[in-house]
Design an enzyme around this catalytic site. Structure first.
Site, PDB file in Angstrom:
ATOM      1  CB  CYS A  75      -0.881   0.018   1.181  1.00 61.42           C
ATOM      2  SG  CYS A  75      -2.079   1.297   1.156  1.00 61.42           S
ATOM      3  CG  ASP A 129      12.029 -12.303   0.777  1.00 54.20           C
ATOM      4  OD1 ASP A 129      11.726 -13.361   0.169  1.00 54.20           O
ATOM      5  OD2 ASP A 129      11.372 -11.111   0.624  1.00 54.20           O
TER       6      ASP A 129
HETATM    7  O1  F6P Z   1       9.150 -10.616  -0.036  1.00 54.24           O
HETATM    8  C1  F6P Z   1       8.496 -11.815  -0.538  1.00 54.24           C
HETATM    9  C2  F6P Z   1       8.721 -11.782  -2.006  1.00 54.24           C
HETATM   10  O2  F6P Z   1       8.348 -13.205  -2.622  1.00 54.24           O
HETATM   11  C3  F6P Z   1      10.230 -11.602  -2.507  1.00 54.24           C
HETATM   12  O3  F6P Z   1      10.829 -12.849  -2.468  1.00 54.24           O
HETATM   13  C4  F6P Z   1      10.242 -11.162  -4.088  1.00 54.24           C
HETATM   14  O4  F6P Z   1      11.306 -10.603  -4.384  1.00 54.24           O
HETATM   15  C5  F6P Z   1       8.975 -10.632  -3.775  1.00 54.24           C
HETATM   16  O5  F6P Z   1       8.270 -10.793  -2.833  1.00 54.24           O
HETATM   17  C6  F6P Z   1       8.132 -10.339  -5.011  1.00 54.24           C
HETATM   18  O6  F6P Z   1       7.101  -9.596  -4.847  1.00 54.24           O
HETATM   19  P1  F6P Z   1       5.718  -9.310  -5.827  1.00 54.24           P
HETATM   20  O7  F6P Z   1       4.772 -10.032  -5.000  1.00 54.24           O
HETATM   21  O8  F6P Z   1       5.278  -7.688  -5.766  1.00 54.24           O
HETATM   22  O9  F6P Z   1       5.921  -9.681  -7.004  1.00 54.24           O
END
Ligand code: F6P
Length: 321
Positions: A75, A129
């Protein structure tokens, strides 16, 4: 007299175990005399007034579910003073005793900002992560770790059959915590992480030596934060003459049934978040440090960097000969 109310938010990238954490907050909250509400789609639900009343039974059958039933989102509005002030006003108007925010780094920042405006906010770290300072482990990390290891075990079968090199891309944003653990558990030959600079020449020699030593496959666990895994694989192929393939594990790492370990962590974190609010505490991150529950000021958590375990990295190097 009406019960005091606690709001729950799942925010940022989803992580397996978020539902187990919500369940724990709801059940221990009700046990302690609170009413519980869950905002939908992260902080957006707070700003839009979209929420659910959470009863004891509303969280039945959710401990084993991946994703988040409250839905989540990032957000950007919460990073602006207009959005923040709006959130503070809504929380005060709703007469919330406090907020439990379940999420990663971005969620911590929002919880910290709200705390500065006098809102009682407690954070529960949830992210595959495992990059949150103030806890050895985040909710969802163990599940993602097991998912990735299972995937690499399968990749190993085909890699062995074709005498191939595989570059397996692992999530983790700009950190290599997940990649290191996956690499260790899957017995990969090499890990490439943002925290450690590698010497390309040495790497190419190590790969060639692997096959000379009788290996029939080589797996490189490659953290997404190191840039394009496809480009990296092309460079490895060009410089070694080897048959290299790329497998990006992608979003399967974020889904699936939470492991027992993830569920237990989520359940315990949830109960501690309620305990802290009951004691009138605020701006704390619930975590686990050296096997014990720990509380870290959120402002410390967001201004500190988690240390990369270089000792494990060096052990992995020795194990991959
Ligand atoms: O923080 C979790 C995560 O899966 C990271 O490992 C990855 O870089 C990111 O989120 C991906 O985010 P989004 O869901 O915005 O593509």
């Amino acid at each position: 007299m009406a019960n005091k109310k606690i709001g729950i938010i799942t925010s940022g990238g989803d992580a397996p175990g978020m539902n187990a954490a919500v369940r724990s907050i709801v059940r221990t909250g009700i046990y302690n005399g609170f009413d519980l509400i869950g905002f939908k789609r992260g902080f957006k639900g707070l700003l839009d007034g979209e929420y659910l009343n959470l009863t004891v039974r509303s969280v039945s059958g959710t401990i084993n579910l991946g994703g988040t039933k409250l839905h989540t989102g990032r957000c950007p509005e919460m990073k602006t003073s207009i959005g923040l002030n709006k959130a503070v006003k809504i929380i005060k108007e709703m007469n919330l005793e406090g907020l439990v925010v379940i999420g990663g780094d971005g969620s911590l920042a929002a919880a910290n900002a709200l705390s500065k405006h006098g809102i009682k906010a407690i954070s529960i770290p949830a992210s595959i992560d495992n990059d949150v300072f103030g806890t050895d482990e985040t909710i969802g990390y163990d599940t993602a770790l097991n998912t990735a290891v299972e995937a690499i075990d399968k990749i190993r079968d085909t890699a062995n059959s074709h005498d191939r090199v595989f570059v397996v891309e692992i999530m983790g944003r700009e950190h290599g915590f997940l990649t290191l653990a996956v690499g260790m558990a899957a017995g990969v030959e090499v890990i490439i992480v943002p925290e450690v600079k590698i010497n390309r020449k040495e790497l190419y020699m190590q790969l060639k030596q692997g096959f000379i030593n009788g290996k029939t496959s080589l797996i490189i666990a490659y953290a997404e934060g190191c840039g394009s895994s496809v480009q990296f694989a092309q460079e490895v192929a060009k410089n070694t003459g080897m048959d290299v393939r790329v497998s990006n594990l992608g979003y399967i790492q974020r889904g699936g049934t939470p492991t027992a370990r993830t569920r237990i962590l989520a359940s315990v974190f949830g109960a501690h978040a309620v305990k802290l609010l009951k004691e009138g505490k605020s701006n704390l991150l619930v975590g686990i440090t050296n096997g014990k529950i720990s509380y870290t000021p959120i402002k410390t958590a967001i201004s500190s960097e988690k240390t990369f375990d270089i000792e494990s990295y060096n052990i992995l190097k020795k194990l991959s000969i």
